[in-house]
Enzyme design. Structure first.
Site, PDB file in Angstrom:
ATOM      1  N   HIS A   1     120.036  -2.128  -8.908  1.00  0.00           N
ATOM      2  CA  HIS A   1     119.010  -2.269  -9.937  1.00  0.00           C
ATOM      3  C   HIS A   1     119.424  -3.326 -10.949  1.00  0.00           C
ATOM      4  O   HIS A   1     118.907  -3.373 -12.059  1.00  0.00           O
ATOM      5  CB  HIS A   1     118.791  -0.942 -10.666  1.00  0.00           C
ATOM      6  CG  HIS A   1     118.631   0.221  -9.761  1.00  0.00           C
ATOM      7  ND1 HIS A   1     119.692   0.992  -9.356  1.00  0.00           N
ATOM      8  CD2 HIS A   1     117.543   0.729  -9.148  1.00  0.00           C
ATOM      9  CE1 HIS A   1     119.252   1.945  -8.533  1.00  0.00           C
ATOM     10  NE2 HIS A   1     117.963   1.804  -8.390  1.00  0.00           N
TER      11      HIS A   1
ATOM     12  N   HIS B   1     113.563  -1.441  -3.083  1.00  0.00           N
ATOM     13  CA  HIS B   1     114.716  -1.613  -2.200  1.00  0.00           C
ATOM     14  C   HIS B   1     114.300  -1.747  -0.735  1.00  0.00           C
ATOM     15  O   HIS B   1     115.127  -1.578   0.159  1.00  0.00           O
ATOM     16  CB  HIS B   1     115.670  -0.426  -2.346  1.00  0.00           C
ATOM     17  CG  HIS B   1     116.065  -0.130  -3.753  1.00  0.00           C
ATOM     18  ND1 HIS B   1     116.709  -1.056  -4.541  1.00  0.00           N
ATOM     19  CD2 HIS B   1     115.887   0.966  -4.524  1.00  0.00           C
ATOM     20  CE1 HIS B   1     116.923  -0.521  -5.752  1.00  0.00           C
ATOM     21  NE2 HIS B   1     116.426   0.690  -5.765  1.00  0.00           N
TER      22      HIS B   1
END
Lengths: 330, 330
Positions: free
Chosen positions: A218, A56
């Site tokens: 995700h 991320h």
């Protein structure tokens, strides 16, 4: 899979080595897998620790530095950091005034941070936890119960980080972090899936003309698959969901966030649509940020986050920060 | 094609509208298609103007602000800005001390900036041009004669911009810009092609296990197609080409630049490899920057740039800059 890596098993460790080499203002413990400000611990300052699965970036490692986090604990890609790693980071930054854990609401993260907090408490460190669950697309999802933590994490880290930097006490820093989360809502779209190094192929498949509305960072499913529509329509649909979910009865901070594979030119086009629609809906924009901040590897997609900002939040948003991923002022 | 746009024909204009809405510290002329510092013109300050095709953001529009550019002229995607657009920007920022045009070496850009410089000169504005041609992968390419201008453009804009900000005269600002370009070499790899909104499909096709070595920022062919190799090997091959092409007999500034679709975690892994190999080769790293700065839409790929930096260049590199795409200090 085409990636600039050596071995899928070593990606996080080797990226950490790169961060260590690139940023002398940070201290990286490659073995324990955490990153702290080089001047940690700072006596008397409340310390902020965050972390979560890698993939991320710049969240969280890129937000370590004066004005934001004291430490970040990156797990393997899309995998929670482990309790002893979080404990080690917590101990490394504790300056005697307590530590705030900023935790995105995924079950593994929540459990591991909770255990680390208990272990730290046993060692005499006061810990407060701020849970981030801003994603209003879905309730419950692949890896979590309740709402997922996404774009607002950046806002919590920036605003609570500024409060700690100016000398806020443990309860105050945690309180403003929780206020920011409560005041925030996010919604994301995926055009394509990202590819984890371990899997070697995209996390899901989308037909050439379809998108995932309400996707997680995700690649978790969102509300529905739908046909690609003009950016203007997508922005309005997402903002309608966010504006319905919480009260936005005053100025907002807007984050237009790329998920990794979307060019900046599209993110700015999206911001133009956001500004136009919020003006129509009578929601004033106090501050805004456009770029790739909370990503999902190479996913083409974007998320919108609104935070109903008090004067105090805006003051702290404007405070200086010196981190690799977000740098402003002084 | 999946993009967050409304109509392929309106992408640049609508992105400019988004930039205008997002950045009150800039002034955007959406009709003439240029972006200037809101405080332009600054009397007595040498002004810097750059530009080129859109699709490389944050280059150039994201580098307008104190310490870097006074104006940017974005053309349509991968298309040169036109002479009257460049002239309008030049006139908008001229503060009486002259204007430096920073031009990447593509034939259309060179011709259009040259015509704009002549027109500006006719109107009494002194113009110096700094040509950037740092890409050592190939001589001559699809859209240019000689070497292409790529990653070093950021270094030229930062360092010459700092010299102008501190009061450098026209000849001095142009001279340091030329020195930076002469001291720089770049080499890029593409894993996948980017997609322009107008074409609606990738600019070229690569087999699932092949990469383009020496690719240009518009997807121009490089030296060869080759099998994907570990990042360590790719870094070493690229640095060998750069180190052979010019003299790097002292400290360097390193730019590890993503081409738009490559995650930051990979770019940091790459930087770790760069640091290791330069140490082996005895080349000290004075400063470094890792991120997406000179992109090619959503191309998965990265470029390496080395600049043999004098003390003066490092001093100017460290000076404050306040732009959307690069922000440091003050």
């Amino acid at each position: 899979m085409k990636k600039f890596i050596n071995d899928p098993a070593d990606v996080v460790a080797q990226a950490l080595a790169g961060i260590a080499a690139a940023h002398p203002e940070l201290r990286v413990d490659v073995e324990e897998q955490y990153i702290v400000r080089a001047d940690a611990p700072r006596p008397g300052k409340v310390a902020l620790v965050s972390g979560g699965g890698s993939g991320h970036e710049p969240l969280h490692s890129g937000f370590v530095g004066p004005g934001m986090l004291d430490a970040a604990c990156p797990g393997e890609v899309f995998t929670s950091p482990v309790p002893y790693q979080i404990l080690a980071a917590t101990k490394a930054v504790d300056g005697g005034a307590g530590v705030v854990h900023i935790v995105k609401n995924y079950t593994g993260d929540v459990l591991n941070f909770q255990l680390a907090a208990e272990l730290a408490t046993d060692e005499g460190i006061s810990v407060e936890t701020v849970l981030v669950d801003d994603d209003v697309a879905v309730e419950d999802s692949t890896w979590t119960a309740g709402r997922r933590g996404t774009g607002a994490t950046l806002l919590v880290e920036k605003i609570a980080g500024a409060r700690a930097e100016e000398g806020g006490k443990l309860a105050e820093v945690a309180a403003i972090g929780r206020e920011v989360n409560a005041a925030s809502g996010s919604f994301a779209y995926a055009l394509t899936a990202g590819t984890t190094p371990a899997a070697g192929r995209p996390g899901f498949e989308l037909p050439a003309d379809e998108i995932e509305a309400g996707v997680g960072i995700h690649g978790e499913p969102g509300r529905r698959r739908e046909k690609l529509r003009p950016a203007r329509d997508l922005v309005r649909s997402a903002l309608d969901v966010i504006l319905d979910a919480k009260s936005f009865d005053g100025p907002v901070i807007v984050l237009v966030n790329g998920l990794g594979g979307t060019p900046l030119i599209e993110l700015y086009l999206v911001y133009g649509e956001v500004a136009e629609y919020l003006a129509e809906r009578g929601v004033p924009i106090a501050r805004r940020l456009v770029g790739n901040y909370v990503t999902s590897l190479d996913m083409a997609g974007m998320s919108l986050t609104l935070c109903r900002a008090t004067d105090e939040m805006i003051r702290l948003w404007d405070a200086p920060a010196r981190t690799p991923g977000l740098h402003r002022g002084a």
